[in-house]
Design an enzyme around this catalytic site. Structure first.
Site, PDB file in Angstrom:
ATOM      1  N   GLY A 190      22.731  69.104  19.797  1.00  0.00           N
ATOM      2  CA  GLY A 190      21.504  68.578  19.205  1.00  0.00           C
ATOM      3  C   GLY A 190      20.338  69.544  19.162  1.00  0.00           C
ATOM      4  O   GLY A 190      19.303  69.227  18.579  1.00  0.00           O
TER       5      GLY A 190
ATOM      6  N   LYS B 104      36.335  73.038  28.231  1.00  0.00           N
ATOM      7  CA  LYS B 104      35.167  72.212  27.972  1.00  0.00           C
ATOM      8  C   LYS B 104      35.695  70.833  27.595  1.00  0.00           C
ATOM      9  O   LYS B 104      36.353  70.663  26.560  1.00  0.00           O
ATOM     10  CB  LYS B 104      34.306  72.777  26.850  1.00  0.00           C
ATOM     11  CG  LYS B 104      33.066  71.918  26.703  1.00  0.00           C
ATOM     12  CD  LYS B 104      32.186  72.330  25.567  1.00  0.00           C
ATOM     13  CE  LYS B 104      31.082  71.282  25.455  1.00  0.00           C
ATOM     14  NZ  LYS B 104      30.608  71.138  24.091  1.00  0.00           N
TER      15      LYS B 104
END
Lengths: 267, 374
Positions: A191, A103
């Site tokens: 988020g 990632k």
């Protein structure tokens, strides 16, 4: 009713996943609780920050609690300030731990930790050339998404709002464009603060979501992990069901102009 | 961008002190309604009247810290390399005016002390020296840092001010973080407490952290030695300094430390002792002003206060510290810079953190950021 998992797999770089919830492993109050939360979520992919683990040490407390046989471990380059550092970390992950999926996170600003588009694209290019499968964390920029896909990234991972902010899908309009245009899975990352945010992302047609802070700092992370799993599933079901769409005007559930088809009206 | 020293020069410190006294409860309420605090909110949040809102401020500090850093406390250990010093800082055990046996560690001795810290679990190490580059200079620090960076995930320095060029030499061998305290932001008190030696130059001191920023350190740490001057003024200027550094060196994380002179165990009696309630106001207020900064509380503080500050803004702690060169293994009897108040072992501190529902984090960086794997 639940989705028959085998009928709706998520496929990333040829690998099949039956959970569309990815879990991040930072910020938990203990490694044990982190492991329990991953289990409860049913997730099949967990990210881990290379800066936090010691891949060379059998005693590393985080590695001891992460079970690579139950889910895929996805090392991230969190903390890298530029492409050079991200590539170094990825190489270290490959040489010390055998990891080939990365990632990619390039976040030069340590405060909001927003991803640097220029360095991310460059790092993706280099890592793909080196044979890595790259899942890049990115701002919700549809053109950057196009370019990362062109480079050969395995997914796009646009942020919903800044990492750890729990503010939900603030970049939704841009993510909708990315979803519309992408031919590779779109994983909404960063988020998402509540299961409803995850559901909302999935309703829009995201292929998966990644959640960390909202689970890690909940009073009961295990229960919150289950909540997110349910939110992801609910959103996915709604997406597959074909949502009716919104309208500002009230619409009667029996058609008001149905009489036109009754056979008594003149055509 | 101009240096922070120019910014300080433009501030009327007397007017600022008056503004702090004049802050009202309405000002505090307005501040607490704002999602992001403004620069001038520093005046309000460190004011006497803000103490009436300590619970509200603490709750917000706790929530902000948890959201940003999670339920974690990062641990580090200081390693003193030398007590040679040509400064005459009035409060310091290494002052050139004190008659102590001067000593510096060889690289081998430093590594032997560091080995013990590694065994105890530390992966983040902070190297400290006095200021006497003729006795112990950049090259000496560089040798130790190079050797330690192969073993430790993170090597930081808290040494004498240097040029950007010298800082780059250290950054090049794996030093990732720089700490440099201004001690006091009040120029008059600064002059009184630093009467002789290179450190007597206030401006040079305050500009050195900017040299470090230019060298590219990932973390820039600042602090005021609490007790030397009015803490409210120090807190405001410290917050503004941190905000300035955040803007100017946007790739570096800012760390703020809260070293407090321990009157009980020190021969030096500070003119402005800081009480526990004021420490808590300072730390929690700083968190509201600096949501993303690392806030550091060392073993200068007693165990009880440290325990209570877990979850209240603090993100980084030292443990099991010795403040004398070789204090861990090689020279246990050398003179200490100051007495620590928390004498617990690293594992006891880690156990306390766990008992508080937090994870002690020993490693949060990797040498691989800076250099290709061998």
């Amino acid at each position: 009713m639940t989705i028959k998992r085998n009928d709706d797999p998520l496929i990333i770089a040829g690998e099949t996943f039956h959970s569309r919830l990815l879990i991040g492993t930072g910020k938990f109050k203990s490694a044990k609780l982190m492991a329990e939360a991953i289990d409860a979520s049913g997730s099949q992919m967990a990210t881990m920050a290379l800066r936090r683990v010691d891949l060379g040490s059998p005693d590393d407390s985080m590695m001891k609690h992460l079970d690579g046989s139950k889910y895929r471990l996805l090392p991230n380059t969190s903390g890298a300030r530029d492409a050079v550092e991200a590539v170094r970390l990825a190489k270290m992950a490959r040489s010390a731990g055998g990891f080939t999926w990365i990632k990619l996170e390039v976040t030069p600003d340590p405060n909001y930790m927003l991803p640097d588009p220029v360095e991310t694209l460059e790092a993706a290019r280099q890592l793909i050339k080196l044979g890595f499968t790259v899942l890049p964390y990115m701002n919700a920029d549809p053109i950057l998404a196009r370019r990362l896909e062109d480079e050969g990234c395995a997914t796009l991972m646009p942020l919903a709002s800044p990492i750890g902010s729990n503010r939900g899908l603030r970049t939704g309009d841009q993510i909708a464009i990315i979803i519309e245009q992408a031919s590779i899975p779109v994983v909404v990352d960063a988020g998402l603060g509540m299961p409803s945010h995850a559901a909302q992302s999935m309703e829009m047609g995201a292929d998966a979501v990644l959640v960390n802070t909202a689970i890690a700092i909940a009073d009961d992370p295990v229960q919150m992990a289950r909540g997110f799993a349910a939110g992801v599933e609910a959103g996915r079901m709604a997406y597959l069901a074909g949502a009716g769409g919104e309208s500002r005007l009230a619409r009667a559930s029996s058609p008001l102009t149905g009489f036109l088809n009754s056979g008594e009206s003149r055509s | 961008m101009t240096s922070f020293s120019q910014f300080i020069n433009q501030i009327d410190l007397h007017a600022l002190a008056r503004a702090v006294e004049k802050a009202t409860t309405d000002d505090v309420r307005a501040l607490l309604r704002r999602e992001r605090l403004l620069d001038n909110d520093a005046i309000t949040i460190f004011s006497p009247v803000a103490q009436e809102f300590m619970e509200d401020i603490a709750a917000r500090a706790a929530a902000l810290t948890e959201r940003r850093f999670g339920k974690t406390i990062q641990l580090y250990a200081p390693l003193y390399l030398s007590n040679e010093c040509s400064n005459a800082c009035v409060y310091c055990g290494f002052s050139a005016d004190t008659n102590i046996a001067r000593t510096s560690l060889t690289t081998e001795q430093a590594l032997a002390d560091a080995d013990l810290l590694y065994e105890e679990g530390f992966r983040h190490i902070l190297l400290l020296t006095g200021e006497s580059p003729g006795h112990y200079g950049v090259e000496d620090i560089r040798r130790v840092a190079r050797a330690l960076s192969e073993k430790f995930a993170s090597v930081s320095i808290e040494v004498f001010p240097m040029s950007t060029q010298d800082y780059r030499k250290l950054e090049g061998v794996g030093v990732d973080s720089l700490t440099l305290y201004q001690e006091t932001y009040n120029p008059e008190y600064y002059a009184a407490f630093h009467p002789r030696g290179p450190k007597s130059n206030y401006r040079k001191r305050i500009e050195a952290i900017e040299q470090g920023g230019k060298a590219g350190f990932r973390s820039l740490g600042i602090g005021a030695l609490l007790g030397l001057s009015d803490w409210r003024m120090e807190a405001i200027l410290l917050a503004w300094h941190a905000r300035y550094l955040t803007k100017r060196f946007w790739k570096s994380r800012i760390a703020v430390s809260f070293p407090r002179v321990n009157s009980a165990e020190s021969a030096f009696h500070p003119p402005f002792p800081v009480s526990d309630p004021h420490m808590v106001q300072m730390i929690t207020g700083m968190r509201l002003l600096l949501p993303d900064a690392d806030l550091v509380l060392s073993t200068r503080e007693p165990a009880a206060l440290r325990d209570n500050m877990v979850g209240l803004g603090i993100t980084r702690m030292s443990a099991g510290s010795r403040t004398n060169p070789g204090g861990y293994v090689t020279k246990p009897d050398s003179k200490m810079q100051f007495s620590v108040a928390d004498h617990r072992t690293p594992s006891e501190v880690a156990a306390m953190i766990e008992a508080k529902g937090y994870e002690p984090v020993w490693k949060d960086f990797d040498h691989a950021f800076l250099q290709d794997a061998q």
